[in-house]
Design a protein around this motif. Structure first.
Motif, PDB file in Angstrom:
ATOM      1  N   UNK A 198     -10.173  -1.901   6.470  1.00  0.00           N
ATOM      2  CA  UNK A 198     -10.987  -1.863   5.246  1.00  0.00           C
ATOM      3  C   UNK A 198     -10.361  -0.940   4.202  1.00  0.00           C
ATOM      4  N   UNK A 199      -9.838   0.206   4.636  1.00  0.00           N
ATOM      5  CA  UNK A 199      -9.169   1.121   3.713  1.00  0.00           C
ATOM      6  C   UNK A 199      -7.987   0.436   3.035  1.00  0.00           C
ATOM      7  N   UNK A 200      -7.224  -0.309   3.830  1.00  0.00           N
ATOM      8  CA  UNK A 200      -6.078  -1.037   3.294  1.00  0.00           C
ATOM      9  C   UNK A 200      -6.532  -2.048   2.251  1.00  0.00           C
ATOM     10  N   UNK A 201      -7.529  -2.826   2.602  1.00  0.00           N
ATOM     11  CA  UNK A 201      -8.052  -3.847   1.689  1.00  0.00           C
ATOM     12  C   UNK A 201      -8.547  -3.217   0.387  1.00  0.00           C
ATOM     13  N   UNK A 202      -9.294  -2.123   0.496  1.00  0.00           N
ATOM     14  CA  UNK A 202      -9.842  -1.489  -0.698  1.00  0.00           C
ATOM     15  C   UNK A 202      -8.746  -0.920  -1.592  1.00  0.00           C
TER      16      UNK A 202
ATOM     17  N   UNK B  69       0.828  -1.204   0.000  1.00  0.00           N
ATOM     18  CA  UNK B  69       0.000   0.000   0.000  1.00  0.00           C
ATOM     19  C   UNK B  69       0.862   1.253   0.000  1.00  0.00           C
ATOM     20  N   UNK B  70       1.714   1.400   1.005  1.00  0.00           N
ATOM     21  CA  UNK B  70       2.555   2.586   1.093  1.00  0.00           C
ATOM     22  C   UNK B  70       3.553   2.665  -0.050  1.00  0.00           C
TER      23      UNK B  70
ATOM     24  N   UNK C 219      -2.848  -5.009  -5.914  1.00  0.00           N
ATOM     25  CA  UNK C 219      -1.583  -5.174  -5.208  1.00  0.00           C
ATOM     26  C   UNK C 219      -1.647  -6.398  -4.298  1.00  0.00           C
ATOM     27  N   UNK C 220      -0.523  -7.044  -4.070  1.00  0.00           N
ATOM     28  CA  UNK C 220      -0.527  -8.260  -3.249  1.00  0.00           C
ATOM     29  C   UNK C 220      -0.298  -8.010  -1.761  1.00  0.00           C
TER      30      UNK C 220
END
Length: 252
Positions: free
Chosen positions: A181-185, A52-53, A192-193
């Motif tokens: 949830x934000x991370x998952x979305x 994510x980052x 992304x994996x």
């Protein structure tokens, strides 16, 4: 959109954080880049949600130096995951390791990660993580450091703001208030994996000897690290003067 000081040594963190409170994570990264330019770095652990980052930041600052502290005790899957993400995102990766090899450390101190007490684990972290991170920040002439800490991870992180001062460096946390949830979305939207250990029940992963899957009795995800004895590895905690002096590599 917001007016901020251009004098880095006298940043008004209260005003800055008030101005950033309604900004997106991307806008916070963009502010950091404008504010610190070539003196901005990022850290990654290539952990469960690190993609994510890495993706978020490099879409805005493609060449930002990305510091990865390789303890020498990471799972094989982490090294493979790191290689795949580095190639996919064309990361400007800077790998740092302790100047004391794992073999030398074990000869002098033993397998201190097996000692389930804070003192031994802190010594391990100082040697394998904190010293190389401080060296990286110095060698890369960093003034500010982007990291993927989130408030819902530990009690210590609940008190953090988007922009903080840690020692001589500013610590900038664009996804501080993101939920799981934000991370998952975000991962789903950008295809992304997760780290491969996510499928094994891990919600956080570091060294192979001090990470485990989440269990029904865990209060939060960081209970799965460091034998449940502590929640922070030391990279994101302020150093006392004595601790800072002890990181002189000649003393290790």
């Amino acid at each position: 959109m917001y007016q901020l000081s251009t004098v880095r040594d006298s940043l008004d963190l209260v005003s800055i954080n008030n101005n950033l409170v309604d900004c997106s994570a991307g806008a916070i990264v963009d502010w950091a880049n404008q504010q610190f330019g070539k003196h901005l770095v990022m850290s990654t652990s290539f952990g469960i949600q690190s993609a994510v980052m890495l993706h978020l930041v490099t879409q805005i600052v493609p060449d930002v130096p990305i510091i990865w502290i390789d303890t020498g005790y990471l799972p094989k899957e982490t090294y493979i995951f790191a290689e795949e993400l580095t190639n996919r995102l064309n990361l400007n990766l800077k790998v740092y390791q302790s100047e004391m090899s794992p073999a030398r450390m074990e000869a002098l101190y033993g397998k201190i990660w097996q000692d389930k007490n804070v003192e031994s684990l802190n010594l391990y972290d100082r040697i394998r993580k904190v010293e190389p991170m401080q060296r990286a920040l110095k060698e890369l002439k960093a003034e500010a450091w982007l990291a993927g800490l989130r408030q819902n991870q530990t009690k210590f992180r609940q008190q953090l703001e988007y922009v903080n001062k840690q020692g001589e460096h500013y610590k900038i946390l664009p996804i501080l208030r993101w939920s799981s949830r934000d991370i998952y979305e975000y991962l789903t939207e950008h295809d992304l994996p997760y780290h491969p250990y996510f499928d094994k029940g891990y919600v956080s992963v570091g060294d192979w000897h001090s990470s485990r899957p989440l269990s029904a009795t865990d209060g939060d995800e960081r209970d799965t690290r460091f034998h449940g004895v502590k929640q922070e590895c030391g990279l994101h905690l302020p150093l006392s003067n004595d601790e800072a002096q002890s990181l002189d590599s000649s003393q290790l």
